[in-house]
Design a protein around this motif. Structure first.
Motif, PDB file in Angstrom:
ATOM      1  N   ILE A 208      48.037  45.524  37.378  1.00  0.00           N
ATOM      2  CA  ILE A 208      46.694  45.022  37.706  1.00  0.00           C
ATOM      3  C   ILE A 208      46.353  43.825  36.832  1.00  0.00           C
ATOM      4  O   ILE A 208      45.820  42.819  37.305  1.00  0.00           O
ATOM      5  CB  ILE A 208      45.647  46.142  37.523  1.00  0.00           C
ATOM      6  N   SER A 209      46.682  43.934  35.546  1.00  0.00           N
ATOM      7  CA  SER A 209      46.418  42.823  34.628  1.00  0.00           C
ATOM      8  C   SER A 209      47.221  41.583  35.018  1.00  0.00           C
ATOM      9  O   SER A 209      46.703  40.465  35.001  1.00  0.00           O
ATOM     10  CB  SER A 209      46.753  43.246  33.195  1.00  0.00           C
ATOM     11  N   ASN A 210      48.484  41.791  35.398  1.00  0.00           N
ATOM     12  CA  ASN A 210      49.327  40.666  35.813  1.00  0.00           C
ATOM     13  C   ASN A 210      48.784  40.012  37.081  1.00  0.00           C
ATOM     14  O   ASN A 210      48.776  38.780  37.210  1.00  0.00           O
ATOM     15  CB  ASN A 210      50.758  41.145  36.052  1.00  0.00           C
ATOM     16  N   LEU A 211      48.318  40.840  38.020  1.00  0.00           N
ATOM     17  CA  LEU A 211      47.771  40.308  39.257  1.00  0.00           C
ATOM     18  C   LEU A 211      46.506  39.502  38.982  1.00  0.00           C
ATOM     19  O   LEU A 211      46.326  38.394  39.506  1.00  0.00           O
ATOM     20  CB  LEU A 211      47.454  41.457  40.224  1.00  0.00           C
ATOM     21  N   ARG A 212      45.639  40.059  38.136  1.00  0.00           N
ATOM     22  CA  ARG A 212      44.389  39.381  37.810  1.00  0.00           C
ATOM     23  C   ARG A 212      44.662  38.042  37.127  1.00  0.00           C
ATOM     24  O   ARG A 212      44.029  37.027  37.428  1.00  0.00           O
ATOM     25  CB  ARG A 212      43.542  40.278  36.914  1.00  0.00           C
ATOM     26  N   ASN A 213      45.623  38.040  36.190  1.00  0.00           N
ATOM     27  CA  ASN A 213      45.968  36.801  35.482  1.00  0.00           C
ATOM     28  C   ASN A 213      46.554  35.762  36.439  1.00  0.00           C
ATOM     29  O   ASN A 213      46.257  34.564  36.336  1.00  0.00           O
ATOM     30  CB  ASN A 213      46.953  37.087  34.351  1.00  0.00           C
ATOM     31  N   TYR A 214      47.399  36.249  37.359  1.00  0.00           N
ATOM     32  CA  TYR A 214      48.014  35.324  38.311  1.00  0.00           C
ATOM     33  C   TYR A 214      46.954  34.642  39.171  1.00  0.00           C
ATOM     34  O   TYR A 214      46.952  33.415  39.337  1.00  0.00           O
ATOM     35  CB  TYR A 214      49.008  36.068  39.208  1.00  0.00           C
ATOM     36  N   VAL A 215      46.040  35.436  39.722  1.00  0.00           N
ATOM     37  CA  VAL A 215      45.006  34.878  40.596  1.00  0.00           C
ATOM     38  C   VAL A 215      44.121  33.909  39.824  1.00  0.00           C
ATOM     39  O   VAL A 215      43.808  32.801  40.300  1.00  0.00           O
ATOM     40  CB  VAL A 215      44.164  36.004  41.219  1.00  0.00           C
ATOM     41  N   THR A 216      43.719  34.299  38.616  1.00  0.00           N
ATOM     42  CA  THR A 216      42.846  33.437  37.815  1.00  0.00           C
ATOM     43  C   THR A 216      43.542  32.123  37.470  1.00  0.00           C
ATOM     44  O   THR A 216      42.933  31.043  37.513  1.00  0.00           O
ATOM     45  CB  THR A 216      42.408  34.158  36.532  1.00  0.00           C
ATOM     46  N   ASN A 217      44.830  32.199  37.122  1.00  0.00           N
ATOM     47  CA  ASN A 217      45.584  30.982  36.791  1.00  0.00           C
ATOM     48  C   ASN A 217      45.714  30.064  38.003  1.00  0.00           C
ATOM     49  O   ASN A 217      45.578  28.834  37.886  1.00  0.00           O
ATOM     50  CB  ASN A 217      46.964  31.350  36.254  1.00  0.00           C
ATOM     51  N   GLU A 218      45.989  30.658  39.160  1.00  0.00           N
ATOM     52  CA  GLU A 218      46.123  29.844  40.374  1.00  0.00           C
ATOM     53  C   GLU A 218      44.802  29.157  40.718  1.00  0.00           C
ATOM     54  O   GLU A 218      44.759  27.973  41.053  1.00  0.00           O
ATOM     55  CB  GLU A 218      46.586  30.709  41.556  1.00  0.00           C
ATOM     56  N   LEU A 219      43.715  29.921  40.615  1.00  0.00           N
ATOM     57  CA  LEU A 219      42.411  29.348  40.921  1.00  0.00           C
ATOM     58  C   LEU A 219      42.017  28.285  39.897  1.00  0.00           C
ATOM     59  O   LEU A 219      41.424  27.260  40.250  1.00  0.00           O
ATOM     60  CB  LEU A 219      41.346  30.451  40.963  1.00  0.00           C
ATOM     61  N   SER A 220      42.369  28.524  38.634  1.00  0.00           N
ATOM     62  CA  SER A 220      42.054  27.541  37.589  1.00  0.00           C
ATOM     63  C   SER A 220      42.799  26.233  37.830  1.00  0.00           C
ATOM     64  O   SER A 220      42.231  25.144  37.686  1.00  0.00           O
ATOM     65  CB  SER A 220      42.409  28.107  36.210  1.00  0.00           C
ATOM     66  N   SER A 221      44.064  26.336  38.200  1.00  0.00           N
ATOM     67  CA  SER A 221      44.839  25.124  38.497  1.00  0.00           C
ATOM     68  C   SER A 221      44.268  24.395  39.705  1.00  0.00           C
ATOM     69  O   SER A 221      44.211  23.160  39.746  1.00  0.00           O
ATOM     70  CB  SER A 221      46.304  25.498  38.759  1.00  0.00           C
ATOM     71  N   TRP A 222      43.835  25.175  40.668  1.00  0.00           N
ATOM     72  CA  TRP A 222      43.270  24.591  41.891  1.00  0.00           C
ATOM     73  C   TRP A 222      41.982  23.831  41.598  1.00  0.00           C
ATOM     74  O   TRP A 222      41.806  22.699  42.051  1.00  0.00           O
ATOM     75  CB  TRP A 222      43.039  25.711  42.900  1.00  0.00           C
ATOM     76  N   VAL A 223      41.074  24.431  40.822  1.00  0.00           N
ATOM     77  CA  VAL A 223      39.804  23.753  40.539  1.00  0.00           C
ATOM     78  C   VAL A 223      40.013  22.540  39.638  1.00  0.00           C
ATOM     79  O   VAL A 223      39.295  21.536  39.750  1.00  0.00           O
ATOM     80  CB  VAL A 223      38.773  24.719  39.913  1.00  0.00           C
ATOM     81  N   GLN A 224      40.987  22.607  38.751  1.00  0.00           N
ATOM     82  CA  GLN A 224      41.278  21.437  37.910  1.00  0.00           C
ATOM     83  C   GLN A 224      41.822  20.289  38.747  1.00  0.00           C
ATOM     84  O   GLN A 224      41.516  19.125  38.498  1.00  0.00           O
ATOM     85  CB  GLN A 224      42.268  21.824  36.814  1.00  0.00           C
ATOM     86  N   GLN A 225      42.615  20.627  39.732  1.00  0.00           N
ATOM     87  CA  GLN A 225      43.182  19.597  40.604  1.00  0.00           C
ATOM     88  C   GLN A 225      42.092  18.817  41.328  1.00  0.00           C
ATOM     89  O   GLN A 225      42.210  17.604  41.547  1.00  0.00           O
ATOM     90  CB  GLN A 225      44.120  20.248  41.625  1.00  0.00           C
ATOM     91  N   PHE A 226      40.997  19.507  41.677  1.00  0.00           N
ATOM     92  CA  PHE A 226      39.932  18.874  42.449  1.00  0.00           C
ATOM     93  C   PHE A 226      38.652  18.687  41.636  1.00  0.00           C
ATOM     94  O   PHE A 226      37.573  18.491  42.209  1.00  0.00           O
ATOM     95  CB  PHE A 226      39.636  19.706  43.702  1.00  0.00           C
ATOM     96  N   ASP A 227      38.763  18.751  40.307  1.00  0.00           N
ATOM     97  CA  ASP A 227      37.628  18.463  39.410  1.00  0.00           C
ATOM     98  C   ASP A 227      36.422  19.359  39.703  1.00  0.00           C
ATOM     99  O   ASP A 227      35.289  18.878  39.885  1.00  0.00           O
ATOM    100  CB  ASP A 227      37.215  16.985  39.514  1.00  0.00           C
ATOM    101  N   MET A 228      36.664  20.660  39.762  1.00  0.00           N
ATOM    102  CA  MET A 228      35.587  21.615  39.998  1.00  0.00           C
ATOM    103  C   MET A 228      35.441  22.540  38.781  1.00  0.00           C
ATOM    104  O   MET A 228      36.234  22.490  37.850  1.00  0.00           O
ATOM    105  CB  MET A 228      35.867  22.443  41.258  1.00  0.00           C
ATOM    106  N   TYR A 229      34.394  23.363  38.849  1.00  0.00           N
ATOM    107  CA  TYR A 229      34.137  24.326  37.774  1.00  0.00           C
ATOM    108  C   TYR A 229      34.309  25.733  38.329  1.00  0.00           C
ATOM    109  O   TYR A 229      33.838  26.047  39.432  1.00  0.00           O
ATOM    110  CB  TYR A 229      32.718  24.147  37.239  1.00  0.00           C
ATOM    111  N   LEU A 230      34.992  26.599  37.569  1.00  0.00           N
ATOM    112  CA  LEU A 230      35.257  27.975  37.996  1.00  0.00           C
ATOM    113  C   LEU A 230      34.766  28.952  36.945  1.00  0.00           C
ATOM    114  O   LEU A 230      34.990  28.753  35.744  1.00  0.00           O
ATOM    115  CB  LEU A 230      36.759  28.183  38.224  1.00  0.00           C
ATOM    116  N   LYS A 231      34.093  30.013  37.388  1.00  0.00           N
ATOM    117  CA  LYS A 231      33.640  31.070  36.490  1.00  0.00           C
ATOM    118  C   LYS A 231      33.915  32.414  37.149  1.00  0.00           C
ATOM    119  O   LYS A 231      33.499  32.657  38.283  1.00  0.00           O
ATOM    120  CB  LYS A 231      32.138  30.917  36.206  1.00  0.00           C
TER     121      LYS A 231
END
Length: 671
Positions: A208-231
């Motif tokens: 569960i921890s690995n899944l949560r980290n994976y999703v958060t990392n993917e979303l973080s990379s995505w928002v950085q790519q498009f200059d957005m903010y994620l919380k």
């Protein structure tokens, strides 16, 4: 320019007029005085005459001088105005260009010349000088100030066809400020992991921890790519903040983050999908946040794994939604909805249930199921039905119901239902959520604040504003399946479902799943098993589904008209002057899927009400829902439809072909 000749600008001329009037008045008084003087004394009259003559000479001499001065003033003013006009054309910022009758450049002012660099443009055709500018001049509406883009500049363009004149005012600086303002408008979004709870139930804490980290990392990379903010707000809930410019970029990217996470997690045998709702266009952040939540609810109501981008009072834009919805609902949710329904029924004096227009077996079977649940709770339930607008299978069921007087007596017309409705009544809409296709629109408007929705179709933009309860499960095969699950949570003291009700509901499931071949899950077979044990008769089911000879011949005739689009899509367009039953058209669309190589089918026919209908079906690879939504309809990924008014069959066919052949946006049709 000639408006400069106003009284405020030529005071001497104004004074001249006034003096002339005064002189005339004075002369009149002088003549009157002379006459009176001669009447009194002729010597005194002669003296007065001499004095008046001297005075009048002075007055007229003065008037002459003033007239000369005024003429000189007007002459000087005209010269200055003419000079000002010439200087304006040459030196003022607006660019001016005069074209000849053959579109050759006859003259342009120095201000506009600098945009052509050192190019010699006089006497040359504008098409040769600059084809882009020539096109803009030709397409700009005459005598209308229009903003255009030419080269790297923005201009306000004004075309005077009578004088063959073109005026260009450079507004690049202001336009860039406006574009920056538009780009920096705020958009708010919410991200929800559709099936996070279901997936993590059987996973270890480390997974569960690995899944949560994976999703958060993917979303973080995505928002950085498009200059957005994620919380991150919760384990399965995220908040995003973006500028309008970033939103345009991710829309152009088609929200590929959905595919990235779904495909990656699928390879690890725990397919996780996202739903995103994004709102923009409102300066009020509270309203923007509410709209974002509403958009997320719409995405979830449509089955998840998709994005809804929508501003208030504008049409929504959908992305994703390309996969068949997974069976994610739980029996816990079914029990909660069942209990909530029971409470709402107890708070109401009577229940009205209605399906969609042209009801099918799932629609009427669901109505019978709700009537039975109401009876289990000792509540009166009326089934609202227009018996003049039913297909042959529904008519056979209605004929059988005559053998059950207690049920037949509860089936009433929309007009009768409207008479019976009170402020304490409740309306349940089954197998649909669009008020525009409900059987009794007047009844809906009478009870729009006391409405419950029970449906298995993906939710669309048209939706009741304040429903009491919403139970939309696109993962279910049919509405009858959803209602069947509720029976076990009802009071066991009430009379159970009888044979005809069970048969009707099982027929509804059977028809909507195409004989249990599409959109079926374990819950579908559980519901079918329950109904079979409650007395559902397979032979009666076959009787209901039989079609008459005319319908059979019409369906085969439609299939004979088939043509193919992109090799894997079958298209049928009926005759313009021939009407077809919507069920017959739907059956033809189903049969076309049995052809080798056909992944999707579309049947276009003229309906009895004058509208042109399309029945769309697919095997799942092609999303016919998105295609029908583009034409004002909706449905499922593999089963959708639309009705279009005020168009011919040929026009609707061409509109459909334009969408199917749209090369720039393959996601409109394909997965």
């Amino acid at each position: 320019m000639h408006k400069l000749f106003s009284r405020a600008n030529v005071p001497e001329f104004l004074q001249n007029r006034r003096l002339r009037g005064l002189a005339i008045m004075t002369a009149g008084l002088a003549i009157l005085g002379i006459v009176l003087s001669f009447l009194l004394n002729w010597i005194f009259g002669i003296v007065i005459l001499v004095l008046v003559g001297i005075g009048m000479f002075g007055v007229f001499n003065t008037m002459a001088e003033i007239g000369a001065d005024t003429a000189q003033y007007i002459s000087d003013l005209s010269y200055r105005i003419q000079q000002g006009e010439q200087e304006s054309l040459i030196r003022m910022p607006p660019g001016v260009m005069i074209l000849g009758t053959s579109n050759q450049v006859e003259w342009l002012n120095p201000y506009l010349q600098r945009y052509f660099d050192d190019q010699n443009v006089l006497g040359r055709s504008l098409d040769t000088v600059d084809a882009e500018l020539a096109k803009l001049v030709a397409t700009t509406k005459p005598e209308t100030l229009t903003t255009v883009k030419w080269r790297d500049y923005r201009f306000s363009m004004y075309v005077q066809p009578d004088f063959h004149a073109v005026y260009l005012y450079d507004i690049t600086h202001y336009q860039l400020i406006q574009e920056q303002y538009d780009d920096e408008k705020i958009a708010i979004g919410q991200i929800f992991l559709d099936n996070y709870d279901e997936i993590t139930q059987s996973m270890t804490d480390q997974d569960i921890s690995n899944l949560r980290n994976y999703v958060t990392n993917e979303l973080s990379s995505w928002v950085q790519q498009f200059d957005m903010y994620l919380k991150q707000l919760d384990d399965d809930h995220y908040f995003i903040l973006a500028y309008a410019k970033s939103l345009a970029a991710i829309e152009a990217d088609k929200f590929k983050i959905l595919d990235t996470i779904r495909e990656s997690t699928s390879k690890q045998n725990f397919p996780l999908t996202l739903s995103i709702g994004i709102a923009y266009g409102d300066p009020n952040l509270n309203k923007l946040a509410d709209q974002a939540q509403s958009n997320l609810d719409l995405a979830l109501g449509r089955g998840g794994d998709q994005v809804v981008v929508k501003a208030a009072d504008q049409e929504a834009r959908y992305y994703g939604g390309k996969t068949n919805p997974m069976e994610k609902r739980t029996r816990v949710r079914a029990r909660m909805i069942s209990q909530a329904l029971q409470e709402l029924m107890n708070e109401s004096d009577q229940i009205f249930v209605q399906g969609h227009t042209q009801p099918d077996m799932d629609s009427l079977g669901a109505c019978l199921g709700i009537r039975r649940i109401a009876k289990m709770n000792n509540k009166t339930c009326w089934i609202v039905l227009d018996q003049e607008m039913v297909h042959s299978d529904v008519q056979r069921l209605l004929d059988d119901l005559k053998g059950y007087p207690d049920i037949a007596a509860t089936i009433i017309s929309p007009e009768k239902a409207l008479e019976k409705a009170t402020d304490q009544s409740m309306l349940i809409m089954v197998d649909h959520s669009k008020p525009s296709i409900t059987i009794a629109p007047d009844l809906y408007h009478r009870m729009e604040n006391r409405v419950m929705i029970l449906d298995h179709h993906r939710r669309g933009e048209e939706f009741p504003e304040n429903p009491l309860l919403v139970y939309i499960e696109p993962y279910a095969s049919s509405t009858c399946e959803l209602i069947t699950e509720m029976f076990e949570y009802q009071s066991q003291e009430g009379e159970p479902i009888n044979k005809v009700e069970a048969t009707a509901m099982l027929t509804g499931i059977f028809v909507d799943t195409k004989h249990f071949s599409l959109r079926t899950g374990t819950r579908t077979f559980d519901a079918a098993s329950y109904l079979r044990s409650a007395g559902a008769d397979a032979i009666e089911m076959q009787q209901y589904m039989k079609e008459n000879v005319d319908s059979y011949l019409q369906r085969n005739h439609l299939i004979e008209l088939v043509e193919f689009v992109n090799e894997d899509m079958a298209l049928v367009a009926g005759e313009e002057d021939q009407t077809y039953d919507p069920v017959t058209a739907a059956q033809a669309a189903d049969d076309l899927l049995n052809m080798s190589g056909v992944d999707a089918s579309f049947v276009i026919t003229r309906r009895d009400d004058g509208r042109v209908g399309i029945s769309a079906r697919s095997l799942g690879r092609i999303n016919v829902q998105l295609t029908m939504e583009a034409m004002g309809g909706g449905g499922h990924l593999s089963n959708a439809a639309t009705q279009i008014a005020d168009k011919s069959v040929a026009e609707v066919k061409q509109q459909l072909l334009d969408i199917l052949n749209h090369a720039d946006d393959p996601e409109t049709v394909e997965q």
